[in-house]
Design a protein around this motif. Structure first.
Motif, PDB file in Angstrom:
ATOM      1  N   ASP A 106      -8.988   0.849   8.517  1.00 17.06           N
ATOM      2  CA  ASP A 106      -7.875   0.817   7.564  1.00 17.06           C
ATOM      3  C   ASP A 106      -8.162   1.525   6.239  1.00 17.06           C
ATOM      4  OD1 ASP A 106      -6.557  -0.710   9.429  1.00 17.06           O
ATOM      5  OD2 ASP A 106      -6.316  -2.476   8.143  1.00 17.06           O
ATOM      6  N   ASP A 107      -7.069   1.882   5.562  1.00 16.74           N
ATOM      7  CA  ASP A 107      -7.043   2.277   4.143  1.00 16.74           C
ATOM      8  C   ASP A 107      -7.420   3.726   3.839  1.00 16.74           C
ATOM      9  OD1 ASP A 107      -6.253  -0.315   3.703  1.00 16.74           O
ATOM     10  OD2 ASP A 107      -8.134  -0.976   2.791  1.00 16.74           O
ATOM     11  N   HIS A 113      -0.290   2.717   7.747  1.00 17.07           N
ATOM     12  CA  HIS A 113      -0.758   1.469   7.154  1.00 17.07           C
ATOM     13  C   HIS A 113       0.080   1.162   5.915  1.00 17.07           C
ATOM     14  CE1 HIS A 113      -3.397  -1.825   6.449  1.00 17.07           C
ATOM     15  NE2 HIS A 113      -4.020  -1.303   5.409  1.00 17.07           N
ATOM     16  N   HIS A 134       1.186   0.108   0.166  1.00 15.41           N
ATOM     17  CA  HIS A 134      -0.005  -0.732   0.029  1.00 15.41           C
ATOM     18  C   HIS A 134      -0.107  -1.350  -1.369  1.00 15.41           C
ATOM     19  CE1 HIS A 134      -4.110  -2.119   0.948  1.00 15.41           C
ATOM     20  NE2 HIS A 134      -3.928  -1.713   2.188  1.00 15.41           N
ATOM     21  N   PRO A 179      -0.316  -3.928   5.768  1.00 12.36           N
ATOM     22  CA  PRO A 179      -1.453  -4.287   4.913  1.00 12.36           C
ATOM     23  C   PRO A 179      -1.596  -5.808   4.833  1.00 12.36           C
ATOM     24  CG  PRO A 179      -0.166  -2.568   3.876  1.00 12.36           C
ATOM     25  CD  PRO A 179       0.603  -3.015   5.091  1.00 12.36           C
TER      26      PRO A 179
HETATM   27 ZN   LIG Z   1      -5.201  -2.157   3.808  1.00 12.63          ZN
END
Ligand SMILES: [Zn+2]
Length: 251
Positions: free
Chosen positions: A28-29, A79, A83, A128
């Motif tokens: 992720d991210d 994602h 966020h 998220p």
């Molecule tokens: Zn995340």
């Protein structure tokens, strides 16, 4: 040591049953290339492990697109929308409860337009903080996502395919750090046992990583897992596309 022993016993049961466990890997991210992303990609390539990057679409992702154009077999999924945590503490989320399905759909659409051009892009959504808004699946269906991915469900019966993660490489409080060998062995064993007992042998087991937050112990365990899976009679990697109906492998 005890957890490693118990895990190897569980794996022996799978082997005796002639079954193979399907692991998949979500990180992720990601937003832009950098040293941590390079390290992650090096792991995936060295061990031929299918990697799904859950990318945050809160800005132009051209640099990431350029980097991913030179690697093969990496998936990109969405994602979140931006966020940004809009909770007032206690359980983070992007979409406050009062958001309608239409408002969420508009935010998803806006994000997806920035990710769609990336190599390996697959229109799948990962919220998220695994925060599942009550209108999220309506919004995903109306925007024609092929599926979504959150936390801990094993074989959910849902209109929209849901492929979750189950093993989090990190602990998060008070700050991110490696979860620990014994805990991860125990969690993997429990996920395997759950599937064996339910007869849901093919239900995937998702590994969740966050390349920007790994300490050295986390990287080391990840490399160890890759080495183990490469030669293992039971543990295998699956590409996310193979876990979804009618999606091919990325080129
Ligand atoms: Zn995340």
């Amino acid at each position: 040591m005890l957890q490693a022993l118990l895990l190897s016993r569980e794996l022996a049961r799978w082997r005796a049953a002639g079954r193979r466990a399907r692991l998949w890997w979500r990180d992720d991210d990601a937003r832009t290339p950098g040293p941590a992303l390079e390290r992650l990609l090096a792991h995936a390539l060295a061990f031929d492990a299918p990697l799904t990057l859950a990318v945050i679409p809160d800005g132009d992702r051209a640099e990431l697109a350029e980097r991913l154009a030179t690697v093969r077999g990496v998936r990109v999924v969405q994602h979140g929308a931006d966020h940004v945590d809009r909770s007032a503490g206690g359980g983070a989320f992007e979409f406050p409860p009062e958001r309608t399905a239409e408002e969420i759909a508009a935010a998803l659409r806006d994000g997806w337009t920035r990710l769609a051009p990336l190599p390996g892009a697959l229109k799948l959504f990962t919220p998220p903080w695994n925060a599942v808004h009550p209108r999220l699946t309506d919004a995903l269906a109306s925007e024609r996502y092929v599926g979504w991915s959150a936390w801990s469900e094993v074989a959910p019966e849902a209109a929209l395919p849901r492929i979750d993660t189950h093993l989090d490489l990190l602990r998060w409080n008070p700050s991110p750090r490696f979860r620990g060998k014994a805990r991860l062995a125990s969690q993997l064993r429990r996920q395997l046992a759950r599937r064996r007992k339910a007869g849901t042998w093919d239900a995937p087991i998702g590994l969740l990583t966050h390349h920007l937050d790994h300490d050295e112990a986390a990287w080391k365990w990840l490399a160890g897992l890759m080495r183990k899976v490469r030669r293992h009679p039971v543990l295998t990697w699956s590409d996310l596309g193979d876990l979804l109906p009618e999606t091919g492998r990325p080129q």
